[in-house]
Structures are given as C-alpha cells and as structure tokens.
Write an enzyme that holds these catalytic residues in place. Structure first.
Site, short mmCIF file in Angstrom:
data_model
loop_
_atom_site.label_atom_id
_atom_site.label_comp_id
_atom_site.label_asym_id
_atom_site.label_seq_id
_atom_site.Cartn_x
_atom_site.Cartn_y
_atom_site.Cartn_z
N GLU A 161 0.97 -1.24 0.07
CA GLU A 161 0.07 -0.05 0.12
C GLU A 161 0.82 1.27 0.12
O GLU A 161 1.99 1.24 0.33
CB GLU A 161 -0.89 0.10 1.20
CG GLU A 161 -0.45 -0.54 2.31
CD GLU A 161 0.51 0.30 2.93
OE1 GLU A 161 0.81 1.58 3.15
OE2 GLU A 161 1.87 -0.58 3.32
N GLU A 304 4.51 -0.86 1.48
CA GLU A 304 4.73 -0.70 0.10
C GLU A 304 4.38 -2.27 -0.35
O GLU A 304 4.34 -2.57 -1.38
CB GLU A 304 5.82 -0.15 -0.34
CG GLU A 304 6.32 1.10 -0.21
CD GLU A 304 7.67 1.19 -0.64
OE1 GLU A 304 8.21 0.85 -1.35
OE2 GLU A 304 7.92 2.70 -0.70
#
Lengths: 336, 336
Positions: A161, A304
């Site tokens: 994310e 991430e």
C-alpha cells in the site's frame, strides 16, 4: 483447503532426509500451500505485488511525518521502478501493480491501474471516512484486481500500500474490530515525534468516539474509520481466497486489511501467509488477532509490500524442499 | 571495517525514497557490508556454503536421536545434492562444499574435500575431545578452506555442519565460554525425548567436570569439550575475517563456533551476520553472547547451513536497495 493434498504433502515431508519437523515453519507453509493449490508442486512462476494507493482526509489533523502529496509522488516512483518494493520485487522475480483506489490527485500514467472510487477519504476525526457503498466498491476493486491478474497467470500475491497517513485509520480499524486499546496500538508510522504521536492517539480516539463503529460489522468499520486502500487490500485477500490463491501480507496496514477480510469471510484466513513483524506498534497485535506468526524479523516499517515480497523466497523454498530433497529411502539413510 | 565506505553507505541510504531507518536491519546490513568489502556494490555473485563434517565419541553415551553412521550417510546425501542445504543453496545460487575435518568413516568421493584431522573425537564425558594441536589443525582447515574458495572467486560465505551428536559438545563449549548454566542451554537436537534430554544434560555437566575447561582459553575449550567440525567452522569465521569477507552463520553449532572465533580474534565479530533463530534451546543465548540479532524466525532446527543460506537473499536485498532505489531528489519527492 484440499485435505487430501495436505495429507499427501505431510506424508512426503515426513520421508525427507531431515529430522521430523526440523524445518519448522517451512514445513507448515509447504503443507498449507498444498492445501491451497491442491498441488505438491504448484506453479508459482508469476508473482504479483498489488499496491493499493489512497489518501486520507485525516492528514489535516497533522498525524504524519510526510506531507500528503507524497502519496502521488511515491506512486509515481513505484511506476518508475524506483521504490524499495520495486527493487525487492525485481530480485524475487515478481511484478508490482499499483492501483489508484482512492488517491486524492489524478495521476495520468498508463502503468497505473485507474480504479479510483473517490479522491481520498474524509477526516475520520470529524465523521465517516466514506460511505458504506464506497467501502464496498473499494473492496470490490481489490477482488477484481486479483481476478484480472489471475487471468493473466499470476499465482502468488503480496499486498502492498501507499497512502500518507494510513497508519492512523489502520489503528482505528484494529481497535474497532478487536477492542485492543488505542494506546497499545498507535505507533510512529513513517517516523513521527512524541508530540505528534500523542496527537495521533487523540485523533484515533476521537475518530472512534465520533463514528461509533460496530465491531461485528467489518464493512461498517472500514467505511467509518478505514481507508480506501485498506478496503482495497481486504478485497485483494478476499479475491485470493475466492480464487484459492496464496497471498502474503506485509506490515501493519496490510495486516489490518487482512483482518477485515477474515471478519467478512473467516475462511480467507486459510489463504494468508504472514511475512514479517514490523516495527509499527500495532502490528504484532494485529498478527496475533489472526493467530499468524511472521517469518522475518527485520525491524522494518516501510510498507509498500516490501516485507511481503521478501518472503516470497521463503514460500518458494518450502515448495522446493518438498519436491527436491532426497528421501531416507532414496538416499539410504538410517532413521532415528 | 572501512569507515569511509560505511559513512558513504549510510549517506546514500539516507537519500533513498523511504522514511529514514524504515528498512531496519537491511540498512544496518548494507552499511556493514560496505564496511567489510569497502564497496557500496560488492560482487556477491559467487557464494559458498561450507559444511564441516565430524563425528563425536560422546555418541556412545546415547545423546542423539540418530545413529552415528548418519553423519557419513548425510554427507553422501549432500554430495549427491539431496539434502535441504543443497535445495536452498540451488535456489540462492550458492555452491555447497563439504569438508571432512573429523569424520569417523573415510568416504571416498572426489566431491568431498578430504582434510580429516582425526577420525572423530573421543568421548568428552570421559576426557578431552582431542589434543590442543588437533583443535588448532581443525581451525586451520577452516581458514584454508576459505582461502582456497576465495581464490576461486567466492565472496560470500555461510557456515554449515554435519555431525551426529554435535549439539552436545556445542552446549558444553557454550557453557564453558560464557558461564551460561548447562540446564539453560542443552536442547533436543534432532529430536530427543525427555529421558535422553536429562541424560544429555548430565553428560554435558560431566564433560565440564572431567575436563575443567578454562573460559579464557577458547582453543583449550574446543580441544577439551568441542568437536572437529565446530573448530573447523571457527576457522571458517576466522578465515573470512582475515580475508575481509562476509560470513553468515547458521544455527546453534555454527553460532557456538563463531563465538569461539570471536574469543580467539574479537574483530572477527564484525564480519558475522546472524541468519535465523533456531528452535535449539541454547541458540538464542549463543547469539546474544555476541550481541547478534537474527533476521529469520522459522522455528528451524536442522543445521547443515540451511538457515544461513536462506538469509543470502536478505543480504543481497540490502545491497540492491542501496544501489537500485531512487533518491528523494531523483524522484522529486517531498521530504518529511
């Protein structure tokens, strides 16, 4: 899960040239991978990291170390292959897919999967993040992303994310769903100071007071105090479970999203693999709430999908172990 | 360590597109790798797992779950590429080298590096494992093995071992060098039952009582209550430190061997990377005695170098991170 494949996997592993159980978590992983895929030697060649991106109205409360425009800048960086997740994905032979499920700014780049549900959430300290319908759409975006990638042959997924401020709604969702006290669960995110940390705690408490989420209603919790990328990742987990595909979850935000998925569909737990234990304060508790134990302990707190993609190698090692090791019989070795 | 290279590495990492410190142990690893190699982008292409094999006279006390002939059988299995360490090494692009430093049986196989110092140790419960000279020879074998492999271009090493019964002398060495109580330190090895575990504890205590090792004399400790492969691995660590090469240590036996090396030459600690925390009872304490923290938590207890070789990917990830990520400036990203 395919019980027969799991039994067959456990049986095979028991014959390999090593003391029973001595490969610990790799053995459990291999057995569960067999249960998920129905195969003792599943094809994991095509691997995807799905990075859901969204923005957070709560940033106006000053809860993050970075300004909000960094969401867009970092998505651009990921699309240009410059972020940490890109580097680790390249090493692991995985592809990174960025999905705009809730970014504030429009980013015109053909490499971005454009599925914007709304341009960032509202400030959860003042009211709901989004409508129930929007949360459902964001979940659906995750499910659809997995379906499309599965059609292209991807067989192993990781969640990632990007969304400045997203540890704040993640903490709110975790407390709302589990009752874990806010103080035990709000951490420093990308690196806030003590003053901002106290502020962040107050903001999460205020969000819970204002919105009064119902812990038995995960969709309601997501819409009231969640975020679009959190809902999107819950959808990725649900999509993987629906299509019987293994999914490795990353850090705090991903794990909270996975918790939402398991509250919506408890059987989705069977398809999840925890990767690492991050430095973010609430992560260990979020993992424990699903009885997941991580494989990596790297003191990371980047998100991430970085931790999840690093764990791909370990999942692959477990499959190789099951298929490539000699047996006591083939190697002519005395048993205990 | 090259201080200038370490500063340069830390400087570069601080410019990468991620919150400062957010890659945790991977950042520390990258900085130390720069310090060891003097380069921010060292060539780690050729990687070696050195498996030292030896036998233990103490097996006659009934301390292991497996019969002693399994040492030779498993070395044969490794030479035939059938053991777990071979599978993980193949995945990591590393080569496995087996060294007979102290096997009881002679194994005529050209793939085995034949450097036998003596055909197994004597029973440490009744007297010294070997002479001081033999222990020194075993250490030297490890140093020489590294030197020869380094000449062939190997630049990253992992320690592995095979030796039925070798957790027993490892426990004795750990207690002798650190004063950690024997009860806190003797574990189940390949999987012994409660009865054998009590027996093993008594045997370790008896070995310490009979041999009276001096904790300030690591070579003496190795010769009195150690093992030939333990001494050999201490030599591998010393050889890596001498040639300024990074070495990843595996589980309990490897870690005890590394502890011996750091007692002989304290600066060798700088060249060590811990890989995993194993299930074997004394391993955590052995790591702590050198202030090492592992990266993997897989509940493994196999040895052979399996955990160390799984960590190669993480070391490589740290180097890639330092070299392949975009900087805040190159990606045009706002700082915190």
């Amino acid at each position: 899960l395919h019980e027969a494949a799991m039994e067959q996997a456990a049986q095979r592993i028991s014959q390999l040239t090593k003391p029973p159980g001595s490969l610990g978590k790799l053995e459990e992983t291999a057995v569960r991978m067999a249960g998920i895929t129905g195969s003792l030697n599943p094809d994991l060649n095509k691997k995807a990291v799905v990075v859901m991106a969204g923005d957070h109205g709560v940033c106006e409360e000053g809860v993050s170390a970075f300004p909000q425009e960094v969401t867009t800048q970092m998505v651009q960086n990921m699309l240009s292959d410059g972020a940490a997740v890109n580097v680790f994905a390249r090493q692991a032979g995985a592809d990174v897919f960025c999905v705009d499920v809730g970014m504030r700014e429009e980013l015109a780049d053909p490499r971005l999967i454009a599925r914007n549900v709304r341009r960032g959430t509202d400030n959860i300290a003042k009211g709901p993040a989004m409508t129930r319908r929007e949360a459902a759409c964001a979940i659906w975006t995750g499910v659809e992303t997995v379906r499309e990638l599965a059609e292209k042959g991807y067989r192993l997924f990781a969640t990632g994310e990007m969304g400045i401020g997203n540890t704040t709604p993640s903490s709110a969702v975790l407390s709302a769903l589990t009752g874990i006290p806010v103080e035990a669960n709000v951490g420093r995110g990308t690196g806030i100071d003590d003053f901002t940390l106290r502020r962040k705690r107050d903001v999460v408490m205020e969000a819970l007071r204002v919105n009064q989420p119902d812990m038995t209603d995960a969709l309601g919790v997501l819409s009231k105090v969640g975020g679009l990328e959190i809902a999107g990742l819950a959808g990725v987990v649900l999509g993987c479970a629906y299509l019987r595909l293994p999914v490795v979850i990353d850090g705090f935000i991903s794990t909270v999203a996975a918790l939402c998925a398991t509250r919506i569909a408890p059987m989705s737990r069977d398809f999840l693999f925890a990767s690492h234990r991050s430095q973010e304060k609430g992560h260990a508790a979020a993992l424990e709430s699903m009885e997941l134990t991580p494989m990596l302990e790297l003191g990371m707190r980047l998100g991430e999908g970085t931790g999840a993609v690093l764990a791909f190698t370990l999942l692959e090692a477990s499959i190789r172990m099951m298929n490539e090791m000699a047996t006591f019989e083939s190697a002519g070795i005395s048993k205990a």
